[in-house]
Design a protein around this motif. Sequence first.
Motif, PDB file in Angstrom:
ATOM      1  N   ALA A 120       2.507   1.528  -3.473  1.00  0.00           N
ATOM      2  CA  ALA A 120       1.501   1.775  -4.521  1.00  0.00           C
ATOM      3  C   ALA A 120       0.155   2.336  -4.083  1.00  0.00           C
ATOM      4  CB  ALA A 120       1.391   0.543  -5.418  1.00  0.00           C
ATOM      5  N   SER A 165     -11.178   3.502  -5.670  1.00  0.00           N
ATOM      6  CA  SER A 165     -12.012   2.860  -6.564  1.00  0.00           C
ATOM      7  C   SER A 165     -13.426   2.720  -6.132  1.00  0.00           C
ATOM      8  CB  SER A 165     -11.367   1.386  -6.597  1.00  0.00           C
ATOM      9  OG  SER A 165     -11.972   0.656  -7.521  1.00  0.00           O
ATOM     10  N   ASP A 173      -3.011   2.141  -5.897  1.00  0.00           N
ATOM     11  CA  ASP A 173      -3.628   0.837  -6.296  1.00  0.00           C
ATOM     12  C   ASP A 173      -4.331   0.513  -5.372  1.00  0.00           C
ATOM     13  OD1 ASP A 173      -3.898  -1.683  -6.941  1.00  0.00           O
ATOM     14  OD2 ASP A 173      -1.949  -2.449  -7.131  1.00  0.00           O
ATOM     15  N   ARG A 223       0.713  -1.321   0.032  1.00  0.00           N
ATOM     16  CA  ARG A 223      -0.025   0.062  -0.203  1.00  0.00           C
ATOM     17  C   ARG A 223       0.872   1.131  -0.098  1.00  0.00           C
ATOM     18  NH1 ARG A 223      -1.877   2.285   5.031  1.00  0.00           N
ATOM     19  NH2 ARG A 223      -3.533   3.931   4.728  1.00  0.00           N
ATOM     20  N   GLY A 250      -5.757  -2.426  -4.725  1.00  0.00           N
ATOM     21  CA  GLY A 250      -5.401  -3.877  -4.367  1.00  0.00           C
ATOM     22  C   GLY A 250      -4.920  -4.092  -3.014  1.00  0.00           C
TER      23      GLY A 250
END
Length: 228
Positions: free
Chosen positions: A104, A138, A107, A101, A109
């Motif tokens: 990135a 997201s 991201d 985390r 994910g």
Amino acid sequence: MEQAAVTDMSGRIRHLLAQGAWQVAEAELSDALAQHPTDPELWPLQADLDLKLGRPDHAILALQQALNLTPQSAVLHSRIGRLLLEQAQPQQALHHFEAARAFAPADPGPTLALIELSLLLGERGQAMLYLREALNLSPDSALAYALLGRALELYGRWPEARDAMRQSLELDPHDESVRSHLIARALMHQDDALALHLSLTEPQQADAPGLYWRGCCHYWQGDLPEAR
């Protein structure tokens, strides 16, 4: 020139793995690593092979070797975290997902993985913090809404949990695990109308899970002929 040779070897080994030629792949990978032990492209292939051969502990070690060479790789941290989680080592997995985390931040994910892990560890407050972050990153993530539903359930907030899981299904109507979970929880909360609606909703209405849940709904409503 040397990197081109490694790339060629990696491509051939990937092809062998895709073909299921484990022994040949293992031999070629062993030779490649003997020649290029500090190339980070090869160690993840070793991990792939180890997983194919049922050696998850060896796969973790191979990924650790790759991570030693590229310590800021979010992909490697995430892969190691997932394998550690599968090996029932959640605290060690937590470290790697947090690192992923950090490396990135755009991201979602790793943040989604941290939500799952927090829920597993019973840390619902931390899960909610990660959920806010994941939904900002997201906003159309079906998984994020499914996890939000699970977190809200832990707080006893069924109406909000129900809405979150329904939003997840709107984003991904083919996720049978979310649908089944939501129907089961709806029945538990005596929300029969919702459960029946979900069991009749496309695309699952004609398949085995859809028929099973439809029968459950009719049974809970006391409609035994329809349940049969």
